[in-house]
Design an enzyme around this catalytic site. Structure first.
Site, mmCIF file in Angstrom:
data_model
loop_
_atom_site.group_PDB
_atom_site.id
_atom_site.type_symbol
_atom_site.label_atom_id
_atom_site.label_comp_id
_atom_site.label_asym_id
_atom_site.label_seq_id
_atom_site.Cartn_x
_atom_site.Cartn_y
_atom_site.Cartn_z
ATOM 1 N N LYS A 40 0.852 -1.194 0.000
ATOM 2 C CA LYS A 40 0.000 0.000 0.000
ATOM 3 C C LYS A 40 0.887 1.243 0.000
ATOM 4 C CE LYS A 40 -0.691 0.517 4.993
ATOM 5 N NZ LYS A 40 -1.671 0.703 6.061
ATOM 6 N N ARG A 139 -8.591 -0.612 16.877
ATOM 7 C CA ARG A 139 -8.972 -0.397 15.494
ATOM 8 C C ARG A 139 -9.880 -1.561 15.119
ATOM 9 N NH1 ARG A 139 -4.603 0.320 10.703
ATOM 10 N NH2 ARG A 139 -4.997 -1.926 10.508
#
Length: 370
Positions: A40, A139
């Protein structure tokens, strides 16, 4: 006619990328850990993702991960044949693409798992899933381990088009929680409880990302952790050195280098004149009055690299003192070289700057091998 280079440019050293990945893979292999290379932030132009990904596979990574489905689709469309992991838990709206293009996904919701199973059934596909456990970073992931164990049993026994590959966790990305033998040991304990309920060994117990590498390097990683998802630790290798104070002389810090052109050189005050309010981003910076200083203005800015604090200037005695959307300001008062307009100044990068620069259409990317 040779194409003119448009600055700023970012050079990506593929040989150094390969060597970094190989070094991390070998360190992990000593502890029975496989590595998924995280791409990414890579430039999305044409074959760039595949160039980076194939380099990581050649170095020994067993699969490649990205957080965005458009990237994974692009990689497949350009012929990438390796295993692909969707790094961000999927949106229900993208599940057709998830099961078609990705081999495996991280999952944290029974509802999404049910929809994924339905979608995979429709396409007659068996899709691998890794269930995420939130160990305190807050998260993604199940927060109650009993819920995770229950859902794992449902996936194993009732969802015929999903294969429970294993479980995993994320630490350090939001809550800044440091991976240690306690929280990763808990992940192993949960995995073993799941194995008792489903009657078989899980293939993967994924112990996090680059932030878990210190436990690998000092030999304290819990024994059954057998998988990590590593991006920054390979592509930049700065966090382990600068944040964790781990000596890694075998790692290259120059896989990514960005260079920009000087567009103005002039002596100016170091403290703004007038009433200080806010900058273009609504922030109120603090300034230090050092008197009149020689400054260089460069044609690169926050829209290209995010925070200018994520750059490391390679020009000796130069100091980054700020920037705006399209400009970077250097204090060059103590620089020995005679810097002038048209000169090129280079920078090393931290992860944030790399992600922004890779996704900026104004930054030219050049892939090279030494």
């Amino acid at each position: 006619m040779q194409k003119k280079i448009q600055y700023p440019i970012m050079e990506i050293n593929l040989n150094h990328l390969y060597e970094n990945a190989k070094n991390i893979v070998e360190q992990c292999k000593k502890h029975g850990i496989s590595v998924t290379g995280v791409v990414k932030g890579t430039d999305s132009y044409e074959h760039s993702y595949n160039t980076i990904s194939n380099t990581l596979l050649d170095a020994g990574c067993t699969s490649i991960a990205d957080s965005r489905m458009n990237t994974i689709i692009q990689m497949r469309n350009y012929g990438f044949e390796g295993r692909l992991l969707l790094l961000r838990v999927p949106m229900i709206s993208e599940l057709d693409d998830v099961v078609h293009y990705a081999d495996c996904s991280l999952q944290s919701s029974l509802t999404v798992l049910e929809k994924t199973n339905e979608t995979a059934s429709k396409h007659n596909i068996i899709h691998d899933v890794i269930l995420m456990m939130d160990l305190g970073d807050l998260r993604e992931g199940f927060f109650d381990e009993n819920e995770l164990i229950h859902v794992a049993s449902i996936v194993e026994k009732k969802m015929k088009h999903l294969h429970l590959k294993g479980i995993g966790t994320n630490l350090g990305c939001y809550g800044s929680i440091r991976p240690d033998t306690s929280n990763l040991g808990r992940l192993v304990s949960i995995a073993e409880k799941i194995e008792f309920h489903i009657g078989r060994k899980l293939e993967i117990i994924s112990g996090g990302a680059t932030s878990s590498l210190p436990l690998v390097l000092n030999g304290s990683i819990p024994k059954r952790i057998n998988h990590l998802r590593v991006g920054e630790g390979i592509v930049l290798s700065r966090d382990l050195i600068d944040i964790w104070n781990i000596d890694m002389p075998f790692m290259h810090k120059d896989v990514y280098t960005i260079s920009a052109e000087v567009i103005e050189v002039r002596e100016k005050p170091s403290y703004p004149i007038g009433t200080i309010f806010v900058d273009a981003f609504g922030n109120k910076p603090e300034y230090i009055d050092k008197g009149i200083r020689k400054k260089a203005l460069l044609a690169i800015g926050k829209r290209d690299v995010g925070s200018v604090d994520s750059l490391i200037v390679k020009l000796e005695n130069a100091e980054i003192i700020g920037g705006s959307s399209d400009h970077l300001i250097l204090d060059i008062e103590d620089v020995k070289e005679d810097i002038k307009e048209g000169d090129i100044i280079s920078f090393d990068l931290y992860y944030g700057a790399m992600i922004f620069a890779n996704n900026s259409s104004s930054v030219t990317k050049i892939y090279k091998r030494e």
